[in-house]
Write a protein that holds these residues in place. Structure first.
Motif, PDB file in Angstrom:
ATOM      1  N   SER A   1      18.539   9.169 -14.665  1.00 35.14           N
ATOM      2  CA  SER A   1      18.203   8.149 -13.677  1.00 35.14           C
ATOM      3  C   SER A   1      19.196   7.000 -13.799  1.00 35.14           C
ATOM      4  O   SER A   1      19.416   6.486 -14.907  1.00 35.14           O
ATOM      5  CB  SER A   1      16.780   7.629 -13.906  1.00 35.14           C
ATOM      6  N   PRO A   2      19.819   6.574 -12.701  1.00 40.90           N
ATOM      7  CA  PRO A   2      20.801   5.486 -12.789  1.00 40.90           C
ATOM      8  C   PRO A   2      20.161   4.190 -13.289  1.00 40.90           C
ATOM      9  O   PRO A   2      19.041   3.851 -12.907  1.00 40.90           O
ATOM     10  CB  PRO A   2      21.284   5.331 -11.343  1.00 40.90           C
TER      11      PRO A   2
ATOM     12  N   ALA B   1      15.419   4.796  -9.885  1.00 42.53           N
ATOM     13  CA  ALA B   1      16.340   4.182 -10.832  1.00 42.53           C
ATOM     14  C   ALA B   1      15.581   3.467 -11.947  1.00 42.53           C
ATOM     15  O   ALA B   1      14.406   3.119 -11.792  1.00 42.53           O
ATOM     16  CB  ALA B   1      17.243   3.184 -10.107  1.00 42.53           C
ATOM     17  N   LEU B   2      16.259   3.259 -13.054  1.00 40.07           N
ATOM     18  CA  LEU B   2      15.764   2.381 -14.102  1.00 40.07           C
ATOM     19  C   LEU B   2      16.265   0.984 -13.748  1.00 40.07           C
ATOM     20  O   LEU B   2      17.434   0.661 -13.951  1.00 40.07           O
ATOM     21  CB  LEU B   2      16.280   2.821 -15.467  1.00 40.07           C
TER      22      LEU B   2
ATOM     23  N   ARG C   1      25.076  -2.111 -19.798  1.00 39.02           N
ATOM     24  CA  ARG C   1      23.819  -1.374 -19.650  1.00 39.02           C
ATOM     25  C   ARG C   1      23.574  -0.913 -18.222  1.00 39.02           C
ATOM     26  O   ARG C   1      22.455  -0.534 -17.876  1.00 39.02           O
ATOM     27  CB  ARG C   1      22.651  -2.249 -20.094  1.00 39.02           C
ATOM     28  N   ALA C   2      24.591  -0.927 -17.371  1.00 37.82           N
ATOM     29  CA  ALA C   2      24.390  -0.612 -15.958  1.00 37.82           C
ATOM     30  C   ALA C   2      25.262   0.544 -15.501  1.00 37.82           C
ATOM     31  O   ALA C   2      26.410   0.690 -15.938  1.00 37.82           O
ATOM     32  CB  ALA C   2      24.682  -1.845 -15.103  1.00 37.82           C
ATOM     33  N   ASP C   3      24.696   1.372 -14.639  1.00 41.85           N
ATOM     34  CA  ASP C   3      25.471   2.360 -13.885  1.00 41.85           C
ATOM     35  C   ASP C   3      25.784   1.841 -12.493  1.00 41.85           C
ATOM     36  O   ASP C   3      26.665   2.366 -11.808  1.00 41.85           O
ATOM     37  CB  ASP C   3      24.684   3.671 -13.776  1.00 41.85           C
ATOM     38  N   LEU C   4      25.050   0.820 -12.068  1.00 47.97           N
ATOM     39  CA  LEU C   4      25.276   0.166 -10.782  1.00 47.97           C
ATOM     40  C   LEU C   4      24.726  -1.249 -10.872  1.00 47.97           C
ATOM     41  O   LEU C   4      23.645  -1.465 -11.439  1.00 47.97           O
ATOM     42  CB  LEU C   4      24.564   0.919  -9.647  1.00 47.97           C
TER      43      LEU C   4
ATOM     44  N   LEU D   1      24.535   8.715  -7.330  1.00 44.93           N
ATOM     45  CA  LEU D   1      24.693   8.646  -8.787  1.00 44.93           C
ATOM     46  C   LEU D   1      23.708   9.557  -9.501  1.00 44.93           C
ATOM     47  O   LEU D   1      24.007  10.144 -10.541  1.00 44.93           O
ATOM     48  CB  LEU D   1      24.506   7.207  -9.258  1.00 44.93           C
ATOM     49  N   ALA D   2      22.495   9.668  -8.933  1.00 48.64           N
ATOM     50  CA  ALA D   2      21.455  10.504  -9.538  1.00 48.64           C
ATOM     51  C   ALA D   2      21.646  11.983  -9.246  1.00 48.64           C
ATOM     52  O   ALA D   2      20.906  12.815  -9.787  1.00 48.64           O
ATOM     53  CB  ALA D   2      20.084  10.057  -9.036  1.00 48.64           C
ATOM     54  N   GLY D   3      22.606  12.319  -8.399  1.00 53.31           N
ATOM     55  CA  GLY D   3      22.830  13.720  -8.049  1.00 53.31           C
ATOM     56  C   GLY D   3      21.836  14.254  -7.052  1.00 53.31           C
ATOM     57  O   GLY D   3      21.719  15.471  -6.860  1.00 53.31           O
TER      58      GLY D   3
END
Length: 437
Positions: free
Chosen positions: A201-202, A242-243, A267-270, A350-352
């Motif tokens: 999860s992003p 997302a988280l 700590r971020a993917d976005l 991002l999560a596919g």
């Protein structure tokens, strides 16, 4: 040049929404896959196809509580059963008596075999005796213990689940890109799967910017605006799966904003920012993140998109890890619409997840609406299914900027760039929002 012509000329200078989304989403890649324990996989998206290693059911078993028997014994074709008068009112006027030679439960493991004229008392889920091909429900009998009288004859195979009947070994259970639901977790577990490879999860960080912002728990006053955006966008990101982490409010301080974003890349993917995307004197986010340094363009590009509400959007990367950042407008309605059209698809990618966009339908418009020319408008609306098939859509009062309309909406009416008026009775596109009420 007339005011209308000026507006049309300005709109023609805007980037079409479809072109902008395509350019942004092509720069994103799904997160690297992880091998997760099944108990942690719910809510993620599969990164690989999943095939059943074992059959389900794993063995022949009873589907109902009752008596496992040979169908020829209870149908009259065998020589073993005794025929006795049936209770008053029983169809057929007679019953069949079989000897009950044992009891089987779900934990039974020793193989047993039926002989002519006999049966086993079985619980749902218990292994079937060899030669059993029917389970007579308890309520069709006198529930005897040493011998049982059967008042109704089921069809052959009734109450029986054969090994692999539902899912033979080697069955494709789910394809890559499938959301792992609770039911899918059950399917995986039942076929012997303990781990699956998923896209994580992003991790999405939300930052609200502006000197005027104050936190919730009070009313807005002149010079102060309650920060509704970061709370709403955190909820929206969590709804997508997302988280989501709400950082809170960042003042319009260049060094403070740069430092905050740099810290959050760990700590971020976005990262999603809200506020300051325009060209006014107080729009610091655009000024800071688009600034050219050392002859290079800024890390974030701000684009005036043919979108209503919320024309100005930003996208780029920040930090050494080049974490993607989406910059949304400061108006709450525009921020939520911007999330729907830009940030939500980015999170899905991002999560596919597939597809990345919400489902849409064509609906019968119940009320005439006007729309600004040259802009693609997303307006809160209520969608309903028609009794004879299809959908109707009712625009909600107040237009796209109203928070109350967005709160009531279960869809977004989409009016294209060339639409200035959509007449009642015409057919329009509607994005379907989550309907949880």
């Amino acid at each position: 040049m007339t005011a209308t012509a000026d507006a049309e000329a300005a709109a023609n200078e805007l980037t079409p929404l479809a072109d902008y989304l395509g350019s942004v989403l092509r720069r994103l890649r799904a997160l690297p896959p992880l091998d997760l324990d099944l108990t942690q996989a719910h809510g993620n998206v599969l990164a690989e196809d999943v095939v059943a290693p074992h059959a389900f059911p794993a063995f022949d078993q009873a589907a109902v509580d009752g008596y496992a028997a040979r169908w020829e014994d209870i149908s009259g074709g065998g020589r073993g059963p005794s025929y006795v008068p049936a209770p008053s009112g029983t169809p057929g006027g007679r019953s069949i008596r079989l000897n009950v030679v044992g009891d089987l439960g779900a934990a039974s493991w020793r193989p047993v075999r039926l002989t002519p004229g006999s049966c086993f008392s079985v619980a749902a889920g218990s292994p079937l005796p060899v030669a059993a091909d029917v389970v007579v429900p308890v309520e069709w009998t006198d529930q005897g213990m040493a011998a049982v009288e059967i008042f109704r004859t089921p069809k052959r195979g009734y109450g029986v689940r054969r090994a692999g009947e539902e899912l033979p070994a080697g069955t494709l259970l789910a394809r890559a890109g499938t959301y792992v639901s609770p039911a899918l977790v059950a399917v995986f577990a039942a076929t012997g799967i303990g781990h699956v490879v998923v896209r994580p999860s992003p991790r999405v960080v939300i930052v609200a910017t502006g000197d005027e912002l104050v936190d919730v728990g009070r009313g807005s006053q002149p010079g102060q605006v309650v920060d509704a955006n970061s709370h709403a966008l955190t909820a929206a990101a969590a709804e997508v799966g997302a988280l989501a982490y709400r950082v809170g409010i960042c003042d319009d301080d260049p060094e403070g904003l740069r430092g905050l974003l740099e810290d959050q890349t760990l700590r971020a993917d976005l990262i999603i920012t809200t506020g300051g995307t325009g060209t006014g004197p107080g729009d610091m986010v655009r000024r800071i993140l688009s600034r050219r340094e050392g002859g290079r363009a800024g890390p974030v590009t701000f684009t005036d998109v043919a979108l209503y509400p919320g024309t100005a959007l930003g996208f780029g990367t920040v930090g050494a890890e080049e974490v993607p950042v989406v910059c949304l407008p400061g108006d709450p309605g525009a921020a939520l619409i911007g999330f729907e059209v830009l940030a939500r698809p980015a999170i899905q990618l991002l999560a596919g997840a597939e597809p990345v966009f919400r489902p849409s339908v064509r609906a019968h418009l119940l009320e005439t609406v006007s729309s600004p020319g040259g802009l693609r408008e997303f307006r809160p609306a209520h969608v309903a299914e028609r009794r004879g098939g299809g959908y109707t859509v009712q625009p909600l009062r107040g237009g796209p900027f109203t928070l109350s309309g967005l709160a009531e909406a279960n869809g977004l009416l989409v009016l294209g760039e060339r639409v200035t008026t959509a007449a009642a009775g015409s057919t329009v596109d509607v994005l379907l929002l989550d309907r949880r009420r």
